[in-house]
Design a protein around this motif. Sequence first.
Motif, mmCIF file in Angstrom:
data_model
loop_
_atom_site.group_PDB
_atom_site.id
_atom_site.type_symbol
_atom_site.label_atom_id
_atom_site.label_comp_id
_atom_site.label_asym_id
_atom_site.label_seq_id
_atom_site.Cartn_x
_atom_site.Cartn_y
_atom_site.Cartn_z
ATOM 1 N N SER A 43 0.815 -1.217 0.000
ATOM 2 C CA SER A 43 0.000 0.000 0.000
ATOM 3 C C SER A 43 0.847 1.266 0.000
ATOM 4 O O SER A 43 0.604 2.196 -0.773
ATOM 5 C CB SER A 43 -0.917 0.001 1.229
ATOM 6 O OG SER A 43 -1.699 -1.161 1.278
ATOM 7 N N THR A 44 1.854 1.317 0.879
ATOM 8 C CA THR A 44 2.692 2.509 0.982
ATOM 9 C C THR A 44 3.482 2.718 -0.295
ATOM 10 O O THR A 44 3.625 3.854 -0.782
ATOM 11 C CB THR A 44 3.651 2.391 2.179
ATOM 12 O OG1 THR A 44 2.918 1.999 3.344
ATOM 13 C CG2 THR A 44 4.347 3.711 2.454
ATOM 14 N N SER A 94 4.632 5.156 8.315
ATOM 15 C CA SER A 94 3.340 5.204 8.994
ATOM 16 C C SER A 94 3.494 5.759 10.399
ATOM 17 O O SER A 94 4.587 5.768 10.971
ATOM 18 C CB SER A 94 2.728 3.800 9.067
ATOM 19 O OG SER A 94 3.553 2.951 9.849
ATOM 20 N N THR A 121 1.123 14.321 5.929
ATOM 21 C CA THR A 121 0.506 13.013 5.714
ATOM 22 C C THR A 121 -0.099 12.931 4.321
ATOM 23 O O THR A 121 -0.398 13.952 3.692
ATOM 24 C CB THR A 121 -0.591 12.746 6.757
ATOM 25 O OG1 THR A 121 -1.562 13.810 6.705
ATOM 26 C CG2 THR A 121 -0.009 12.672 8.161
ATOM 27 N N ILE A 125 -4.407 5.599 6.648
ATOM 28 C CA ILE A 125 -4.208 4.296 6.009
ATOM 29 C C ILE A 125 -5.495 3.489 6.172
ATOM 30 O O ILE A 125 -5.953 3.276 7.297
ATOM 31 C CB ILE A 125 -3.022 3.543 6.637
ATOM 32 C CG1 ILE A 125 -1.744 4.386 6.524
ATOM 33 C CG2 ILE A 125 -2.825 2.192 5.952
ATOM 34 C CD1 ILE A 125 -0.520 3.748 7.157
ATOM 35 N N TYR A 127 -6.730 0.711 6.784
ATOM 36 C CA TYR A 127 -6.477 -0.637 7.271
ATOM 37 C C TYR A 127 -7.769 -1.433 7.441
ATOM 38 O O TYR A 127 -8.798 -0.909 7.870
ATOM 39 C CB TYR A 127 -5.763 -0.594 8.620
ATOM 40 C CG TYR A 127 -4.268 -0.436 8.533
ATOM 41 C CD1 TYR A 127 -3.506 -1.278 7.734
ATOM 42 C CD2 TYR A 127 -3.612 0.548 9.267
ATOM 43 C CE1 TYR A 127 -2.129 -1.142 7.661
ATOM 44 C CE2 TYR A 127 -2.237 0.687 9.204
ATOM 45 C CZ TYR A 127 -1.500 -0.161 8.399
ATOM 46 O OH TYR A 127 -0.143 -0.027 8.329
ATOM 47 N N GLY A 203 -3.413 -2.277 4.183
ATOM 48 C CA GLY A 203 -3.664 -0.841 4.181
ATOM 49 C C GLY A 203 -4.161 -0.277 2.871
ATOM 50 O O GLY A 203 -3.860 0.869 2.546
ATOM 51 N N GLY A 204 -4.903 -1.053 2.082
ATOM 52 C CA GLY A 204 -5.484 -0.514 0.861
ATOM 53 C C GLY A 204 -5.344 -1.413 -0.347
ATOM 54 O O GLY A 204 -6.213 -1.430 -1.229
ATOM 55 N N ASN A 246 -3.633 5.158 12.065
ATOM 56 C CA ASN A 246 -2.411 5.216 11.275
ATOM 57 C C ASN A 246 -2.567 6.092 10.038
ATOM 58 O O ASN A 246 -3.554 5.982 9.312
ATOM 59 C CB ASN A 246 -2.025 3.800 10.824
ATOM 60 C CG ASN A 246 -0.663 3.372 11.317
ATOM 61 O OD1 ASN A 246 0.132 4.188 11.754
ATOM 62 N ND2 ASN A 246 -0.374 2.091 11.230
ATOM 63 N N TYR A 247 -1.574 6.927 9.798
ATOM 64 C CA TYR A 247 -1.508 7.723 8.573
ATOM 65 C C TYR A 247 -0.308 7.283 7.739
ATOM 66 O O TYR A 247 0.701 6.822 8.279
ATOM 67 C CB TYR A 247 -1.323 9.208 8.899
ATOM 68 C CG TYR A 247 -2.554 9.933 9.369
ATOM 69 C CD1 TYR A 247 -3.401 10.572 8.464
ATOM 70 C CD2 TYR A 247 -2.870 10.002 10.721
ATOM 71 C CE1 TYR A 247 -4.532 11.256 8.896
ATOM 72 C CE2 TYR A 247 -4.002 10.683 11.161
ATOM 73 C CZ TYR A 247 -4.828 11.308 10.242
ATOM 74 O OH TYR A 247 -5.945 11.974 10.667
ATOM 75 N N PHE A 248 -0.412 7.439 6.412
ATOM 76 C CA PHE A 248 0.777 7.426 5.572
ATOM 77 C C PHE A 248 1.527 8.712 5.925
ATOM 78 O O PHE A 248 1.005 9.815 5.720
ATOM 79 C CB PHE A 248 0.407 7.441 4.087
ATOM 80 C CG PHE A 248 -0.256 6.177 3.594
ATOM 81 C CD1 PHE A 248 0.463 4.999 3.476
ATOM 82 C CD2 PHE A 248 -1.592 6.178 3.222
ATOM 83 C CE1 PHE A 248 -0.140 3.838 2.993
ATOM 84 C CE2 PHE A 248 -2.203 5.032 2.740
ATOM 85 C CZ PHE A 248 -1.479 3.853 2.629
#
Length: 313
Positions: A43-44, A94, A121, A125, A127, A203-204, A246-248
């Motif tokens: 995801s990231t 994250s 950010t 995320i 999740y 996460g996506g 959680n954030y990117f």
Amino acid sequence: MTFRAMLFAAAVTMAATLSGASRADWQPSGPITIIVPFGAGGSTDIFGRVFATEMQKQTGWTVLVENRPGAGGLIGQIAVANAKPDGQTLGLSSTSMFAVEPFMPDASGELQPDSVDFMGTLSVIPYAIVAGSKAPFDDLKGLAEYSKAKGPAKFSSTSAQLTLAMEQLAKEIGIKFVAAQTSGSGESLQLVAGRHADFTISGGVHVPFVLDGRMKVLAHFMDERGSYAANAKTVDEQGAVLPLRNYFLFNAPKGLPADVKATLAKAIDNAVNSDAVRKYGESIFVTARNLGPEGSTKDVMEQAAVWKARLGK
């Protein structure tokens, strides 16, 4: 106003203008490398590459994405923290890397909440706890019952922080599991799809798998339900407390010069709010959202305080 006063005012205005231009005109002397501390295809990584393409398009800079997986993201993130603070290196990881990792029982101490400068950010995320569509359980209660009847469920985890968050959740719901760590969501989803693991937290990247029927969401691991699986409940709705938001998260080596930090922060904000980044966010059912340097720092420090108290450090 006298002629001399007019000249003085003009000189002051020109000096201020030139000063502002010098701050705005900082340019990197080479490529900007965004280090993603997870494997390719996760995801990231995917969201980071969409962002990097847009940032390069808007600024004219060369913006590269480099994957440095290992130790649940710790290797790549430490590389960012140890890089020269010249604006040439950014990290995209994250919130949990800084809010949870430093307080884990086996933490090396190399990474702390204040080891880097937080730059903003990309989005929350998205999740979710997911399993194969044919798994004999549909929610957290079902997973708990399965783990008691068949033995510990196999959890394919992408990081030690998510394993710890899952442990907190499992205590509340009564889930028994064993965890094996992978390099990222892409690998974890393959293990679940191939029935080598029972569930994972993604996460996506899982969204297309859910939409085409290959996987199902057991619980949304965030504050609200994702519309792509609106019938699946959140962790909170299933009787537990969400252990982590959680954030990117963009970060940079600590000690960036003020002009460099300001220019990068503006470039990040512009790219996050671009049509391309927003469109990709919508494809994984999240809204691109930049908290900025101050907002992201505040969020990390607040969550770090919670986890420090929770883990007794």
